[in-house]
Design an enzyme around this catalytic site. Structure first.
Site, PDB file in Angstrom:
ATOM      1  N   THR A  96      36.341  30.860  29.153  1.00  0.00           N
ATOM      2  CA  THR A  96      37.383  31.545  28.454  1.00  0.00           C
ATOM      3  C   THR A  96      37.677  31.369  26.910  1.00  0.00           C
ATOM      4  OG1 THR A  96      39.162  32.173  30.012  1.00  0.00           O
ATOM      5  CG2 THR A  96      39.714  32.411  27.782  1.00  0.00           C
ATOM      6  N   LYS A 171      41.130  39.459  28.558  1.00  0.00           N
ATOM      7  CA  LYS A 171      41.323  38.143  28.856  1.00  0.00           C
ATOM      8  C   LYS A 171      42.611  37.349  27.621  1.00  0.00           C
ATOM      9  CE  LYS A 171      42.796  33.888  30.967  1.00  0.00           C
ATOM     10  NZ  LYS A 171      41.400  32.922  31.247  1.00  0.00           N
TER      11      LYS A 171
END
Length: 298
Positions: A96, A171
């Site tokens: 991420t 995300k």
């Protein structure tokens, strides 16, 4: 079955690698941690001595790294993946990170004749161990199609979000919602306590009413109503407060760059920063209820 180089064997990467091995793939692992490499070998993976060795001859390279600078270094630095992977290899970054880094590395991979997707995950350590992660995938259609069977060895859902970087965008938007929602649930339970309303009763009402959300029904931050939630294990993670803070910071950086107004996201970032600064970064992110409720930390 594919030959896979896997780089980054932390709390998420280690179990993800193990599921690839269980699916029958040949996996070569690299990490800076000797203990992580030993665990990977115990799971059935081979050991690579360098990033380049993990990528050389691999049909697929999977990475799970802490932040954008690490992804840039592993892929584009000297001895990195892009220089070592064979032509046509598929690169899957499950970290991420910021959208700009994801797009820059994807462009470098394309220039080198390599296919790449950004595929950050949702589901935490439990999902990584159980192989039930959700992948939010950004990249060209052909690359996403090629990545899907690999990702399905590690997760239950693969969502193609769009072009390069959109997996990261999905995300950070999702986790901004999650952080805000968890805080709302924590505040509600703290208020209920002061109003003399039993936590189980509030759960029984809200889980069937308009207050229902994942942070309540799956990850309830008070002990009792959801036996599997971290609240029943002294807030052992799951998903740490430090990781939530990282994602909220990424969301705020993206919001500033895109001139988007996200005042609740900013407030959530500030509260999680305060919680982490109290030494609680390694606690599950739902443990922030202890700070909101005025309970002692430690």
């Amino acid at each position: 079955m594919a030959t896979i180089g896997f780089i980054g064997l932390g709390n998420m990467g280690g179990p993800m690698l193990a599921n690839l091995v269980k699916a029958g793939h040949t996996v070569r692992a690299f990490d800076l941690s000797e203990a992580a490499l030993e665990r990977a070998e115990s799971a059935g993976a081979g050991r690579a001595g360098t990033i380049a060795e993990a990528a050389a001859g691999a049909e697929v390279v999977v990475t799970m790294l802490p932040a954008g600078q690490h992804v840039r270094g592993v892929y584009t630095g000297e001895g990195g993946v892009i220089g070592a992977a064979p032509a046509g290899a598929l690169l899957i970054d499950c970290s991420t990170i910021d959208v700009d880094s994801a797009r820059a590395v994807a462009a470098a991979a394309a220039d080198a004749g390599l296919r790449m997707v950004d595929a950050p995950v949702s589901g935490g350590v439990g999902g990584a161990e159980a192989g039930t992660l959700t992948f939010m995938v950004g990249g060209p259609d052909e690359a996403v199609t090629a990545a899907r069977p690999i990702l399905e060895c590690m997760g239950k859902a693969v969502v193609h979000a769009g072009g390069p970087g959109t997996g990261q965008a999905a995300k950070i938007c999702n986790n901004m919602m999650l952080g805000i929602q968890m805080l709302s649930v924590c505040e509600a339970f703290a208020l209920a306590k002061r109003l003399g309303l039993d936590a189980q009763k509030l759960f029984d009402v809200s889980s069937k009413a308009s207050g229902q959300c994942w942070s309540l029904t799956t990850y309830c931050p008070v002990p009792g109503p959801v036996p599997t939630s971290p609240a029943n294990r002294d807030y052992a993670p799951g998903f740490t407060a430090a990781m939530m803070l990282k994602d909220l910071k990424l969301a705020q950086q993206a919001a500033a760059a895109g001139e988007a107004a996200t005042p609740l996201g900013a407030a959530a970032e500030a509260l999680y920063a305060l919680f982490c600064n109290q030494g609680e970064g390694d606690r599950d992110f739902s443990g922030i209820i202890r700070m909101i409720d005025g309970q002692s930390q430690g």
